[in-house]
Design a protein around this motif. Structure first.
Motif, PDB file in Angstrom:
ATOM      1  N   ASN A 182       0.848  -1.274  -0.297  1.00  0.00           N
ATOM      2  CA  ASN A 182      -0.271  -0.209  -0.057  1.00  0.00           C
ATOM      3  C   ASN A 182       0.992   1.120  -0.101  1.00  0.00           C
ATOM      4  N   GLY A 183       2.389   0.923  -0.267  1.00  0.00           N
ATOM      5  CA  GLY A 183       2.980   2.167  -0.248  1.00  0.00           C
ATOM      6  C   GLY A 183       3.920   2.001   0.892  1.00  0.00           C
ATOM      7  N   TRP A 184       3.014   2.163   2.200  1.00  0.00           N
ATOM      8  CA  TRP A 184       4.017   1.880   3.525  1.00  0.00           C
ATOM      9  C   TRP A 184       5.472   1.465   3.538  1.00  0.00           C
ATOM     10  N   LEU A 185       6.846   2.672   4.511  1.00  0.00           N
ATOM     11  CA  LEU A 185       7.552   2.008   4.501  1.00  0.00           C
ATOM     12  C   LEU A 185       7.212   1.450   6.153  1.00  0.00           C
ATOM     13  N   PHE A 186       8.239   0.126   6.002  1.00  0.00           N
ATOM     14  CA  PHE A 186       7.938  -0.683   6.446  1.00  0.00           C
ATOM     15  C   PHE A 186       9.988  -1.021   7.496  1.00  0.00           C
ATOM     16  N   SER A 187      10.417  -1.369   8.511  1.00  0.00           N
ATOM     17  CA  SER A 187      11.439  -1.019   9.292  1.00  0.00           C
ATOM     18  C   SER A 187      11.907  -1.027  10.154  1.00  0.00           C
ATOM     19  N   ILE A 188      11.944  -2.115  10.283  1.00  0.00           N
ATOM     20  CA  ILE A 188      12.541  -2.652  12.152  1.00  0.00           C
ATOM     21  C   ILE A 188      14.580  -2.519  12.288  1.00  0.00           C
ATOM     22  N   GLN A 189      14.628  -1.927  13.826  1.00  0.00           N
ATOM     23  CA  GLN A 189      16.012  -0.984  14.156  1.00  0.00           C
ATOM     24  C   GLN A 189      16.576  -1.916  14.538  1.00  0.00           C
ATOM     25  N   VAL A 190      17.398  -3.323  14.409  1.00  0.00           N
ATOM     26  CA  VAL A 190      18.126  -4.026  15.532  1.00  0.00           C
ATOM     27  C   VAL A 190      19.177  -3.779  15.706  1.00  0.00           C
ATOM     28  N   PRO A 191      20.008  -3.657  17.450  1.00  0.00           N
ATOM     29  CA  PRO A 191      21.430  -3.062  17.807  1.00  0.00           C
ATOM     30  C   PRO A 191      21.857  -4.262  17.248  1.00  0.00           C
ATOM     31  N   ARG A 192      23.313  -3.826  16.508  1.00  0.00           N
ATOM     32  CA  ARG A 192      23.965  -4.623  15.729  1.00  0.00           C
ATOM     33  C   ARG A 192      24.291  -6.212  17.034  1.00  0.00           C
ATOM     34  N   LYS A 193      24.784  -5.267  18.091  1.00  0.00           N
ATOM     35  CA  LYS A 193      25.019  -7.349  19.111  1.00  0.00           C
ATOM     36  C   LYS A 193      23.990  -8.096  19.357  1.00  0.00           C
ATOM     37  N   GLU A 194      22.468  -7.458  18.796  1.00  0.00           N
ATOM     38  CA  GLU A 194      21.966  -8.325  19.481  1.00  0.00           C
ATOM     39  C   GLU A 194      21.744  -9.453  18.486  1.00  0.00           C
ATOM     40  N   ILE A 195      22.446  -8.991  16.617  1.00  0.00           N
ATOM     41  CA  ILE A 195      22.857 -10.242  16.242  1.00  0.00           C
ATOM     42  C   ILE A 195      23.636 -10.804  15.871  1.00  0.00           C
ATOM     43  N   PHE A 196      24.687 -10.491  16.444  1.00  0.00           N
ATOM     44  CA  PHE A 196      26.449 -10.670  15.785  1.00  0.00           C
ATOM     45  C   PHE A 196      27.302 -10.434  17.400  1.00  0.00           C
ATOM     46  N   GLY A 197      26.569 -10.049  18.603  1.00  0.00           N
ATOM     47  CA  GLY A 197      27.188 -10.592  19.969  1.00  0.00           C
ATOM     48  C   GLY A 197      27.995 -11.654  20.331  1.00  0.00           C
ATOM     49  N   GLU A 198      27.022 -12.602  20.735  1.00  0.00           N
ATOM     50  CA  GLU A 198      27.817 -14.136  21.093  1.00  0.00           C
ATOM     51  C   GLU A 198      28.890 -14.649  20.429  1.00  0.00           C
ATOM     52  N   VAL A 199      28.606 -14.688  18.577  1.00  0.00           N
ATOM     53  CA  VAL A 199      29.929 -15.156  17.329  1.00  0.00           C
ATOM     54  C   VAL A 199      31.020 -13.755  18.191  1.00  0.00           C
ATOM     55  N   GLU A 200      30.551 -12.433  18.123  1.00  0.00           N
ATOM     56  CA  GLU A 200      32.116 -11.713  18.308  1.00  0.00           C
ATOM     57  C   GLU A 200      33.340 -11.547  19.691  1.00  0.00           C
ATOM     58  N   SER A 201      31.892 -12.193  20.840  1.00  0.00           N
ATOM     59  CA  SER A 201      32.847 -12.607  21.771  1.00  0.00           C
ATOM     60  C   SER A 201      33.116 -13.190  22.272  1.00  0.00           C
ATOM     61  N   ARG A 202      32.340 -14.593  21.747  1.00  0.00           N
ATOM     62  CA  ARG A 202      33.526 -16.356  21.132  1.00  0.00           C
ATOM     63  C   ARG A 202      34.244 -16.004  20.434  1.00  0.00           C
ATOM     64  N   ASN A 203      34.891 -15.332  19.579  1.00  0.00           N
ATOM     65  CA  ASN A 203      36.273 -14.944  18.608  1.00  0.00           C
ATOM     66  C   ASN A 203      37.457 -14.297  19.426  1.00  0.00           C
TER      67      ASN A 203
END
Length: 991
Positions: free
Chosen positions: A289-310
């Motif tokens: 219908n022409g509306w803009l849909f966007s979600i904003q997720v903190p980077r660490k919510e997605i990648f934090g665990e693997v980066e900390s492990r490495n």
């Protein structure tokens, strides 16, 4: 730095490298994970937005269905309160649709109702409390007016045709629910297409927000729903729970960082931004219908665990590597450091002579091999040092010997020069005395041999100066064209009677004035040319000159014997002569080329040679081109003392009237009234006449070298045979080595180079005039610009200045600034051009190239003497061609040369015509007719003595004004033995 520290640094570096390498590897792995995780979230967002799009589409179809029902009811004429019969609860039992909505309704405009009806509506909604579908025929009560609601007015404004839908901006429901809603409506139109109402479906936005926000795992995830078309935020669930719905999109600072998928991409667009120090990743799509849909997720919510492990794993790897390598360090230090300390001790004792101090390491590993190599290097190094000391001592001795040699050559040349100057001076004095033929021949041999030896001494002196580094250049501004003409004349003289020709080739545009040491340039070129002429028996010698913006190039080529290939590498060495066996009869010291190369290199240039043995040689010389300033070329000094000799009797012999005028003009500065002769025969007659009375004998005879019919050498020999002993000075442009010897052999006493310079003329007078006739006058502060008592004719000189190709300054320099002498030279040029025009054509037609060359040679000197440099250069080319008997070149280029002469003659004649007209009327002197009568008889009998007496009588009249001009014409004609021309002027005057 010790070996231990170096090993430690290596270990630490390796540990660091291991950690970094693993970190890079883990980072690459993390990046792959990030990409996979991003793609997963992107697809999830895309899937949910697609579901929302399908819901929107179904809602739009429901709104369209309601509108169709309303249109059918209206056309059937049913009353508004009866609409419930058509739109019932059963039509909306699909809970899947109603649970995503807040209800559905049908609404009409007032003008579509009966007069007693204010509104008509029917509303169906889902009761979440009872989870049942309910309906309200009179929705909202009497106070509720849907015509004034924002959703109704927005949709009504956007509906522009049947079968279309439109969405309202979000709003909060203020009747019953208080939900965040957005309404989609479809228009109801009558049979005329007029809008009469709409069917609507209300959508609960919170349903989509709740579902999509669940994608994140913490409260830091937030969602944006907006209408870019309306620049309007529909909903924004922020991290702090603040909702800024209704604000413009510009209120979000990170809006510009959002990215959207490309066409055909199934995922969401991924963007990156930072807010309040937190890095976010955005996943965005545009809904159906022409509306803009966007979600904003903190980077660490997605990648934090693997980066900390490495990171933890990399730290463990670095610590483990460091521990292992430290252990290896202590082991290596025991195996390496101890032998290396022995090597260090050996190095410190390297200078001792004790062979027992060699390094004692007997292991079979690399350290042992290094120790053995070091012991051998020590022995070799000591031997090398001893050898270098011997070579250094030998070099110092050789340099000392070279210095002694250079000093010896310099001293020798100076010591020999002193007695040699005495020999030359005494021989010249003997030659000027009364000698019989045998005595004269012997003294001439002594003089010629002494001059040849002096040339060798000069070469040795130059070489000694070069080797001692004491020869320096004396740069200055100089006339390059004059230098080349001088070198060319010298080369032609050196050829003498050899069966070869000399050719001067100028390529492109040659500079007129340069800055440098012209004396050394002349010396270098003459060295090369004299060698070329010496070793060439037939063919030609050629000097080619060209120039670029940065350099001047000289090529000296010949068709001589050539140089053997094995002799070329040593060609420029001192005291070296190529092909000694074949050239043993050629005179020379072998210094010329060595000196030439040194001079060229001192100027910043270079010299090379190409040669084919038996065919010829070409030397290539290049020197830097440094522009000069013509105004800074040294002229005749005005502060020199002037010799006055009013009682001296001097005869000047030259076939060129302009040369005669210049010479007599310069002598006039010395108060000498010189006599002139236009050829060798006339000179002999005048000398014979004056020999009858010893008091009337000439003190000096200046004799031109090259004249037609009888040249200066032949005339001198006849004069000497007559018993005349006065000094005879050669006038020549060929002042090269060997020229003076030839003149002396003919009976001359000295030579004066042309063009004649005032300073050199004064020196010649001082050397050869009787001392009792010389008066040394102090220098005058007033420059000589013309004859005393004669005012400068401004208009005349203005006309002369306008003549193209004529440099007045150059012409005045030739006569030491005397305008009266220069003016007479210009007038004589008119007659010289007339004579030259006739003679050159006549000689060329008769193939008489000898006289053609003599004629054009004389014209060249005349043109150079008045400052016509370009025409003088053309004359030089014709002279060179005539010398080679190249009649074809002469025939092709003579017309251009004569055209230039005629143009110059016309301009000069017009200037002098205007000058004559301004002189006023002509008054005839009473004695003039009788003088003319005697001259007429003398002309007929070719009585030179009577002619000379007639000229003296004309001078005694002291005529002025127009009469003086006419008498000068007569004298000019007599100078060139044009007696018919002189008679013509005389007859015109008598009329």
């Amino acid at each position: 730095m010790s070996i231990r520290l170096k090993i430690l640094f290596v270990v630490l570096g390796f540990s660091l490298f291991s950690g970094v390498a693993f970190f890079v590897y883990s980072s690459a792995t993390t990046e792959n994970y990030r990409q996979l995780r991003s793609a997963e979230v992107s697809k999830t967002v895309a899937f949910e937005s697609e579901r929302a799009g399908r819901v929107f589409a179904e809602l739009e179809r429901n709104a369209m269905d309601i509108a169709v029902m309303g249109r059918m009811a209206y056309r059937a004429g049913r009353a508004p309160e009866e609409l419930g019969v058509l739109v019932s609860v059963e039509d909306f039992q699909d809970s899947r649709v109603l649970r995503n909505t807040a209800g559905a309704g049908l609404w009409f405009e007032p003008y579509a109702l009966r007069a007693d009806t204010q509104r008509a509506s029917y509303y169906v909604f889902y009761d979440s409390a009872t989870q049942t579908v309910r309906h309200d025929p009179s929705f909202g009560g009497e106070e509720y007016d849907y015509h004034t609601r924002s959703w109704y007015t927005e949709i009504a404004a956007r509906l522009d045709a049947p079968n279309t839908t439109a969405w309202s901006l979000p709003y909060f429901d203020d009747i019953g629910t208080g939900l965040l809603l957005s309404t989609v409506g479809a228009g109801v139109y009558d049979e005329d297409g007029r809008f009469i109402g709409m069917g609507t479906v209300d959508w609960r936005i919170q349903n989509l927000i709740d579902r999509l926000a669940a994608i994140g795992s913490t409260r830091n995830v937030f969602l944006l729903l907006a209408s870019p078309k309306d620049d309007y935020i529909i909903a924004n669930t922020s991290r702090g729970g603040t909702d800024i719905a209704g604000a413009p999109l510009g209120a979000l600072p990170w809006y510009e960082h959002l990215r959207f998928p490309d066409d055909g991409d199934e995922g969401a667009g991924i963007g990156y931004f930072t807010e309040a120090g937190v890095a976010y990743i955005s996943f965005s799509r545009i809904l159906d219908n022409g509306w803009l849909f966007s979600i904003q997720v903190p980077r660490k919510e997605i990648f934090g665990e693997v980066e900390s492990r490495n990171t933890r794993f990399s730290f463990i790897i670095v610590l483990s590597s460091l521990f292992l390598l430290l252990a290896a360090f202590f082991l290596l230090s025991q195996l390496v450091s101890r032998p290396l300390r022995k090597l260090t001790l050996g190095v410190t004792e390297l200078g001792c002579d004790d062979p027992e101090k060699c390094i004692d390491i007997r292991s079979n590993d690399e350290i042992g091999t290094l120790a053995a190599a070091f012991n051998k290097m020590t022995v070799d190094l000591k031997a090398s040092i001893e050898q270098s000391a011997k070579e250094r001592a030998g070099k110092e001795r050789a340099e000392e010997v070279a210095e002694i040699k250079a000093q010896f050559l310099a001293n020798m040349s100076h010591e020999i020069r002193t007695p040699m100057n005495a020999i030359i001076g005494m021989s010249e004095l003997l030659l000027s005395g009364n000698l019989n033929s045998n005595q004269r021949r012997s003294v001439q041999d002594i003089h010629i041999s002494a001059m040849a030896l002096l040339d060798i001494i000069n070469d040795i002196l130059d070489l000694s100066k070069i080797q001692a580094g004491k020869l320096s250049l004396v740069p200055g501004h100089y006339d390059f064209t004059l230098l080349i003409d001088n070198v060319s004349s010298m080369a032609q003289f050196l050829i003498k009677n050899k069966n070869i020709t000399f050719e001067l080739i100028r390529k492109d545009e040659i500079p007129v004035c340069l800055y440098g040491d012209d004396l050394r340039i002349r010396q270098a070129l003459l060295n090369l040319l004299s060698n070329a002429i010496k070793f060439t028996n037939e063919g030609r010698v050629c000097l080619t000159i060209s120039a670029t913006e940065t350099s001047v190039n000289f090529d000296v080529g010949d068709t001589g014997t050539g140089i053997p290939e094995q002799d070329i590498p040593t060609l420029f060495d001192a005291f070296t002569q190529a092909d000694k066996q074949k050239n043993r009869n050629k005179e020379g010291t072998g210094l010329g080329l060595s000196i030439t190369r040194s001079l060229i290199e001192m100027m910043g240039g270079h010299i090379t040679v190409e040669s084919v043995y038996g065919q010829g040689t070409v030397f290539h010389v290049t020197i830097p081109r440094v522009p000069g300033d013509e105004t800074l070329i040294p002229r005749a000094e005005s502060n020199e003392s002037t010799i006055c000799a009013p009682d001296a009797r001097i005869l000047v012999v030259d076939d060129n009237t302009i040369n005669l005028n210049v010479a007599t003009g310069l002598l006039g500065l010395c108060k000498i009234n010189a006599e002139t002769a236009a050829g060798g025969m006339q000179a002999i007659e005048l000398v014979r006449k004056n020999m009858k009375n010893s008091e009337n004998q000439y003190d000096i005879v200046f004799m031109d070298h090259m004249m037609p019919e009888m040249d200066g050498l032949e005339a001198t020999k006849i004069i000497r045979e007559m018993g005349a002993n006065m000094p005879i000075i050669a006038l020549t442009a060929n002042a090269v080595a060997g020229a003076k010897e030839e003149f002396l052999a003919a009976g001359m006493n000295d030579l004066l180079t042309k063009p004649v310079k005032k300073a050199l003329l004064n020196k010649m007078l001082e050397d050869w005039l009787p001392a009792g006739k010389i008066i040394i006058a102090p220098p005058s502060d007033t420059p000589v610009t013309g004859e005393a008592g004669v005012e400068t004719d401004v208009e005349f000189w203005k006309n002369i200045e306008q003549l193209e190709g004529l440099s007045i300054q150059t012409g005045l320099d030739m006569v030491s600034g005397r305008r009266d002498v220069y003016e007479k030279s210009l007038k004589l040029t008119i007659r010289e051009i007339e004579k030259c025009d006739n003679n050159l054509n006549k000689f060329l037609a008769a193939a008489d190239m000898r006289n053609f060359r003599i004629e054009v040679h004389g014209m060249k000197g005349s043109l150079a003497g008045i400052g016509a440099i370009e025409l003088a250069a053309l004359a030089q080319e014709l002279e060179t061609a005539a010398d080679k008997t190249d009649s074809g070149f002469c025939a092709a280029n003579l017309p251009f040369f004569l055209d230039g002469l005629r143009t110059l003659k016309t301009g000069l004649a017009e200037a002098f015509t205007g000058k004559t007209l301004s002189r006023g009327t002509l008054e005839i002197h009473p004695q003039l007719p009788s003088i003319f009568e005697k001259l007429k008889t003398a002309f007929a009998e070719t009585d030179f003595l009577a002619i000379d007496e007639g000229m003296e009588n004309l001078d005694s009249l002291n005529a002025g004004g127009a009469l003086k001009e006419e008498i000068e014409k007569i004298k000019d004609a007599v100078l060139i033995m044009d007696y018919d021309g002189a008679l013509k002027v005389m007859l015109e005057l008598l009329k």
